[in-house]
Scaffold this motif. Sequence first.
Motif, short mmCIF file in Angstrom:
data_model
loop_
_atom_site.label_atom_id
_atom_site.label_comp_id
_atom_site.label_asym_id
_atom_site.label_seq_id
_atom_site.Cartn_x
_atom_site.Cartn_y
_atom_site.Cartn_z
N HIS A 31 0.89 -1.35 0.06
CA HIS A 31 -0.11 -0.02 -0.08
C HIS A 31 0.73 1.34 0.01
O HIS A 31 0.35 2.37 0.44
N PHE A 32 2.05 1.32 -0.58
CA PHE A 32 2.69 2.53 -0.74
C PHE A 32 2.69 3.01 -2.33
O PHE A 32 2.71 2.18 -3.16
N PRO A 33 2.24 4.25 -2.33
CA PRO A 33 2.25 4.82 -3.67
C PRO A 33 3.53 4.95 -4.23
O PRO A 33 4.33 5.58 -3.56
N CYS A 34 3.41 4.40 -5.46
CA CYS A 34 4.63 4.53 -6.18
C CYS A 34 4.59 4.85 -7.76
O CYS A 34 3.44 5.19 -8.16
N TYR A 35 5.72 5.65 -8.07
CA TYR A 35 5.57 6.13 -9.72
C TYR A 35 6.86 5.68 -10.27
O TYR A 35 8.08 6.23 -9.67
N CYS A 36 6.88 4.84 -11.21
CA CYS A 36 8.08 4.67 -12.01
C CYS A 36 7.60 4.95 -13.55
O CYS A 36 7.00 4.46 -14.52
N PRO A 37 8.42 6.18 -13.91
CA PRO A 37 7.82 6.57 -15.23
C PRO A 37 8.74 5.79 -16.25
O PRO A 37 9.78 5.43 -16.23
N PHE A 38 7.77 5.47 -17.22
CA PHE A 38 8.24 4.76 -18.63
C PHE A 38 7.95 5.47 -19.57
O PHE A 38 7.04 6.38 -19.55
N HIS A 39 8.82 5.31 -20.66
CA HIS A 39 8.59 5.96 -21.86
C HIS A 39 8.97 4.79 -23.00
O HIS A 39 9.16 3.69 -22.91
N THR A 40 8.24 5.09 -24.38
CA THR A 40 8.14 4.23 -25.30
C THR A 40 9.56 4.53 -26.17
O THR A 40 9.76 5.61 -26.66
N VAL A 41 10.21 3.52 -26.66
CA VAL A 41 11.24 3.58 -27.48
C VAL A 41 11.41 2.55 -28.58
O VAL A 41 10.80 1.36 -28.28
N GLU A 42 12.17 2.97 -29.65
CA GLU A 42 12.08 1.82 -30.72
C GLU A 42 13.44 1.56 -30.83
O GLU A 42 14.33 2.41 -30.78
N LYS A 43 13.69 0.04 -30.78
CA LYS A 43 14.91 -0.49 -30.48
C LYS A 43 15.16 -1.48 -31.62
O LYS A 43 14.03 -2.30 -32.43
N ILE A 44 16.44 -2.08 -31.80
CA ILE A 44 16.63 -3.17 -32.72
C ILE A 44 16.95 -4.22 -31.87
O ILE A 44 17.93 -4.10 -31.30
#
Length: 168
Positions: A31-44
């Motif tokens: 019950h800990f509020p968390c935030y792990c920011p994700f972003h979208t990337v294009e890779k090979i």
Amino acid sequence: MANDSTRAQWYLIQCKPRQEARAEENLRNQHFPCYCPFHTVEKIQLGKRVVIKQPLFPGYLFINLCKLTDNWHSIRSTRGVLRMVTFANEPLAVADEIIDTLRMRLANTDSKPLFEEGGKVTVTEGPFKDLDAIFCKADGEERAIILLTLLHREHQIHVPLHQLKSTV
């Protein structure tokens, strides 16, 4: 305005390598509020172009805690968590504005393509190794069309995507 010790603030957690999602899940289960920011990337990967989500800050996530009411001791033994980030043995709060700005910016972004049309690229292997070119467009999932200057003439060449790297 509330005293800093009586209101919840954001802090930084260092996670074990590539275990941000595991740490976040286990902290949320407590019950800990968390935030792990994700972003979208294009890779090979394995010679193919793929779009993946990855952490904006690999190895870290934010947690919202109150110094007085939350039990901080369980955080240290949570699976995926390495440690609380501290300065002079004191956890340093992250300003709410930073979290708000991150959320706003990540909500308004689209995935950035691996190569931009008209962007400069360098061929990394094959007969055209180390030559600079202009990226024209992707030609399917694994190939690209580039504009290469050879013998004072521009030629459109089809090359595998994994043989290119962006030159910025």
